[in-house]
Motif scaffolding. Structure first.
Motif, short mmCIF file in Angstrom:
data_model
loop_
_atom_site.label_atom_id
_atom_site.label_comp_id
_atom_site.label_asym_id
_atom_site.label_seq_id
_atom_site.Cartn_x
_atom_site.Cartn_y
_atom_site.Cartn_z
N UNK A 18 14.18 4.07 -2.22
CA UNK A 18 13.55 3.78 -0.93
C UNK A 18 13.79 4.93 0.04
N UNK A 19 14.99 5.47 0.03
CA UNK A 19 15.33 6.60 0.90
C UNK A 19 14.50 7.84 0.55
N UNK A 20 14.35 8.11 -0.73
CA UNK A 20 13.55 9.25 -1.18
C UNK A 20 12.11 9.06 -0.75
N UNK A 69 0.84 -1.21 0.00
CA UNK A 69 0.00 0.00 0.00
C UNK A 69 0.87 1.25 0.00
N UNK A 70 1.94 1.20 0.76
CA UNK A 70 2.86 2.34 0.81
C UNK A 70 3.48 2.59 -0.56
N UNK A 71 3.88 1.52 -1.22
CA UNK A 71 4.48 1.65 -2.54
C UNK A 71 3.49 2.21 -3.55
N UNK A 72 2.25 1.70 -3.53
CA UNK A 72 1.23 2.20 -4.46
C UNK A 72 0.91 3.66 -4.20
N UNK A 73 0.87 4.04 -2.93
CA UNK A 73 0.62 5.45 -2.60
C UNK A 73 1.77 6.33 -3.09
N UNK A 74 2.98 5.83 -2.96
CA UNK A 74 4.14 6.57 -3.44
C UNK A 74 4.09 6.71 -4.96
N UNK A 75 3.75 5.64 -5.65
CA UNK A 75 3.64 5.71 -7.12
C UNK A 75 2.62 6.76 -7.54
N UNK A 76 1.51 6.81 -6.83
CA UNK A 76 0.48 7.80 -7.14
C UNK A 76 1.01 9.21 -6.92
N UNK A 77 1.77 9.40 -5.85
CA UNK A 77 2.33 10.71 -5.55
C UNK A 77 3.33 11.13 -6.63
N UNK A 114 13.28 -4.55 -2.24
CA UNK A 114 12.74 -5.78 -2.81
C UNK A 114 11.36 -5.54 -3.42
N UNK A 115 10.57 -4.66 -2.81
CA UNK A 115 9.24 -4.35 -3.35
C UNK A 115 9.37 -3.70 -4.73
N UNK A 116 10.41 -2.89 -4.92
CA UNK A 116 10.62 -2.25 -6.23
C UNK A 116 10.86 -3.30 -7.30
N UNK A 117 11.60 -4.34 -6.95
CA UNK A 117 11.91 -5.37 -7.94
C UNK A 117 10.68 -6.17 -8.34
N UNK A 118 9.61 -6.07 -7.55
CA UNK A 118 8.38 -6.80 -7.86
C UNK A 118 7.43 -5.99 -8.75
N UNK A 119 7.79 -4.75 -9.04
CA UNK A 119 6.94 -3.91 -9.88
C UNK A 119 6.99 -4.36 -11.34
N UNK A 120 5.90 -4.14 -12.03
CA UNK A 120 5.88 -4.41 -13.46
C UNK A 120 6.66 -3.32 -14.18
N UNK A 121 6.98 -3.55 -15.43
CA UNK A 121 7.70 -2.55 -16.21
C UNK A 121 6.89 -1.25 -16.33
#
Length: 76
Positions: free
Chosen positions: A33-35, A4-12, A46-53
């Protein structure tokens, strides 16, 4: 929760050109991740590596960041 955190960040990222520029300058998944953490989002590299292209493209608005950060000095 990290997803959820990653998806919220992508939206931002999609709506913030300054954040997009910071991500384009990132040299590693750990820098991303730091940003994200500075913007209040917590997830692992690791969550980043699970993202689709497509999702990775959304992070940096272009393939250059994807190639540089996710696979290092790749050779095409």
């Amino acid at each position: 929760m990290p997803e959820k955190q990653l998806k919220a960040f992508l939206a931002k990222v999609k709506g913030d050109s300054i954040l997009q520029e910071k991500l384009k300058a990132a040299k590693s998944p750990d820098e991303v991740v730091s940003i994200a953490k500075k913007y209040g989002h917590k997830f692992s590299a690791d969550k980043l590596s699970q993202l689709s292209e497509d999702e990775l493209e959304g992070l940096a608005v272009g393939g250059l960041w994807t190639k540089t950060v996710m696979c290092g000095p790749c050779v095409d």
